[in-house]
Write an enzyme that holds these catalytic residues in place. Sequence first.
Site, short mmCIF file in Angstrom:
data_model
loop_
_atom_site.label_atom_id
_atom_site.label_comp_id
_atom_site.label_asym_id
_atom_site.label_seq_id
_atom_site.Cartn_x
_atom_site.Cartn_y
_atom_site.Cartn_z
N CYS A 52 -0.65 -0.71 -11.16
CA CYS A 52 -0.84 0.77 -10.52
C CYS A 52 -1.68 1.43 -11.63
O CYS A 52 -1.19 1.44 -12.84
CB CYS A 52 0.27 1.32 -10.61
SG CYS A 52 0.50 2.74 -9.67
N GLY A 104 -9.73 -7.69 -3.68
CA GLY A 104 -10.99 -6.76 -3.85
C GLY A 104 -12.15 -7.06 -2.95
O GLY A 104 -12.47 -7.85 -2.97
N ASP A 105 -12.52 -5.81 -2.22
CA ASP A 105 -13.75 -5.75 -1.47
C ASP A 105 -13.77 -6.57 -0.17
O ASP A 105 -15.09 -6.89 0.08
CB ASP A 105 -15.03 -5.97 -2.38
CG ASP A 105 -15.09 -4.90 -3.61
OD1 ASP A 105 -14.26 -3.79 -3.55
OD2 ASP A 105 -15.87 -5.04 -4.55
N LEU A 160 0.89 -1.13 0.10
CA LEU A 160 0.09 -0.13 0.02
C LEU A 160 0.87 1.24 -0.14
O LEU A 160 1.67 1.57 0.95
CB LEU A 160 -1.00 -0.04 1.08
CG LEU A 160 -1.91 -1.13 1.38
CD1 LEU A 160 -2.34 -1.34 2.72
CD2 LEU A 160 -2.99 -1.07 0.43
N HIS A 173 -6.38 -8.31 -9.20
CA HIS A 173 -7.37 -7.35 -8.48
C HIS A 173 -8.34 -7.12 -9.27
O HIS A 173 -8.44 -6.85 -10.66
CB HIS A 173 -6.78 -5.96 -8.32
CG HIS A 173 -7.56 -4.72 -7.62
ND1 HIS A 173 -7.00 -3.54 -7.70
CD2 HIS A 173 -8.98 -4.78 -7.01
CE1 HIS A 173 -8.27 -2.90 -6.76
NE2 HIS A 173 -9.36 -3.63 -6.62
N GLN A 186 8.35 -4.78 -3.61
CA GLN A 186 7.33 -4.67 -5.29
C GLN A 186 7.98 -3.34 -5.99
O GLN A 186 8.41 -2.47 -5.55
CB GLN A 186 5.85 -4.24 -4.80
CG GLN A 186 5.05 -4.06 -6.16
CD GLN A 186 3.69 -3.67 -5.92
OE1 GLN A 186 3.53 -2.43 -5.61
NE2 GLN A 186 2.60 -4.77 -6.09
N ALA A 212 -6.34 -5.18 1.03
CA ALA A 212 -5.86 -3.79 1.01
C ALA A 212 -6.42 -2.85 1.79
O ALA A 212 -6.27 -2.63 2.85
CB ALA A 212 -5.72 -3.26 -0.68
N LYS A 269 1.64 -8.60 -9.86
CA LYS A 269 -0.02 -8.01 -9.31
C LYS A 269 -0.40 -7.42 -10.52
O LYS A 269 0.05 -6.55 -11.31
CB LYS A 269 0.21 -7.12 -8.34
CG LYS A 269 -1.24 -6.67 -7.80
CD LYS A 269 -1.01 -6.11 -6.48
CE LYS A 269 -2.17 -5.66 -5.94
NZ LYS A 269 -3.17 -4.64 -6.73
#
Length: 640
Positions: free
Chosen positions: A386, A488-489, A302, A455, A355, A510, A425
């Site tokens: 990104c 995700g979520d 992050l 993601h 990363q 995340a 990623k």
Amino acid sequence: MEKAVEVTAEKGTTVAVKGEAALRPEFITTKEKFHSYIDSETNGGKATDNGEDEETKETCVQGPEVKKFKPDPEERAKKEVWPDGKRLRGQNKSRPHKKPTTYDEKRLCLSIIQENRECPFGDKCHFYHDVAEYLASKEADIGERCYLYDTFGKCSYGLCCRFAKAHTSPDLQTMENTELIKAREGRNPVKNSLSKDLQIRLRKRSVPFKKSEEYLEALSNNKDKKTEQQGNGEACATKVSADPAGGEQLVSTEAETKLQSSSDKQPPVKTVGPLTDEDIIKLRPCEKKQVDFRDKLYLAPLTTCGNLPFRRVCKRFGVDITCGEMAMCTNLLQGQQSEWALLKRHESEDLFGVQVEGSFPDTMTRCAELINNNTEVDFVDINSGCPIDLVYKKGGGCGLMTRTRKFEQIIKGMSYVLDVPLTVKIRTGVQEKSNMAHKLIPEMKDWGVSMITLHGRSREQRYTKGADWDYITTCSKLASPVPLFGNGDILSYEDAMRAKETGVSGIMIARGALIKPWIFTEIKESRHWDISSSERLDILRDFTNFGLEHWGSDTRGVEKTRTFMLEWLSFMCRYIPVGLLERVPQKINERPPYYLGRNYLESLMASQNAGDWIKISEMLLGPVPNTFNFLPKHKANSYK
């Protein structure tokens, strides 16, 4: 903004609004009443007058004013706008920003702090050499106990420490606890720091990249060979014969002979001869370090908020895999101290990776070799997800997904020079309705990737709308036997259970970890944790201590710790306590309405106002400087 729930005064019934979290009606309030309550408690129980000036009220509620841009009308017309006419931004650009150095311009000279040695700058030194003069201008101490002194037996910041009373003798000498120092002798809690010698060699470009040069030379030879073949093919294509049936041009047998002879040339790499030490020492893919990624909880890398102190907090709550913040490969190769700080690893991080982001095979391959030879990591991750323009327009981040040739060369090159697994990623794609991950994943398996994280949103979506877990399910089948993590979520253990049912090898968390870092405990124990406000304050206190250890306990370190805490609080304030919810669990893209918690601290932690986050930071780090201002880096656009 629409109110989450409309409460009728007569019947007390509630009407939920789509996209808003459903709370029990007795806790719901209005914006005005909420801020009036927060301000009244802050002012010592004196309630705010109902007839106060609107301008004053607005100043109290809103954060610092953002600098406004004046783009050209033609340029503004091209930009995407929402139906309400407002352009959606994911970042607060041109936000007020002050370096921590501005809060402590006149410092005590390092020669005085470090056992009164002679200052090498002499009369030209800009810092204090008179201790009494420095103490007269120094900000007041924050507390009576110093975390660094209590933990390590010595505070390296001495009199500059904002908790200096805890380890300063009456004659202004810094005290030491010899027992603690001896117990921790030879122990280095933080690894992967950039040494001065390596930094100098990087700046002078004297660091050798032997394996990278081997790969890049082979890549260059391969390109030259293909160019030569294409040239031969074009030259020979002039000698053609017409096909009487279809009228198409066919390459003559003479051209075929020349192409065949060119392909029979000796390859650039020696394939016969005696076996050398280099051939024996070189690691085969099966001999590289293996990491078992399956069925683990992965804290996403992050930017800004995923710093080392925050990762330590998450480790306490049970996260399995941690990863450093995204680092630019060019900055690492230039020896930038601030970029190398993103690679630091705490001793508690037992499964840790870094990363990196880049656009070209040469810089990414050299960066991978640099990391491989000078740091202790368990894996290296390529950021090809990104979404920000700064990265995408240079061909990095999501841009790599559309540059498959370069992407392949980067993955193969990094895999060639690394002794640890290489992971990637990605997002579903660039455009919202044009998924492309399912095309890339089978190819990445052949390129040498050890693990893939997907993601479930495109670059165009950013963080709006829900993650596409059906698509993640399809991709996880295509990735087998390479492990694929879904992202995700995920904000509750129920979300995590549903994610695991899709067949993914593991889950990456995340924003869910930023909103509630105890989510890892909830998932492992399969329960909803109705955590109290005092427990959440203890979590922030731990972060404060870890931040003072990482960034320093002097004024600069304190204000840097405060800034990162405020960035985290811009996410943490979205959490709604389980005991207040009418429907459990809370969804990540549901905006919390205005509500009053079960006590004042719980209400304060629910505030969306940056001024109230500063009040929370003052409970742990003392009052802010007079010139302090703050605006969070990210906006909560995911609620739209």
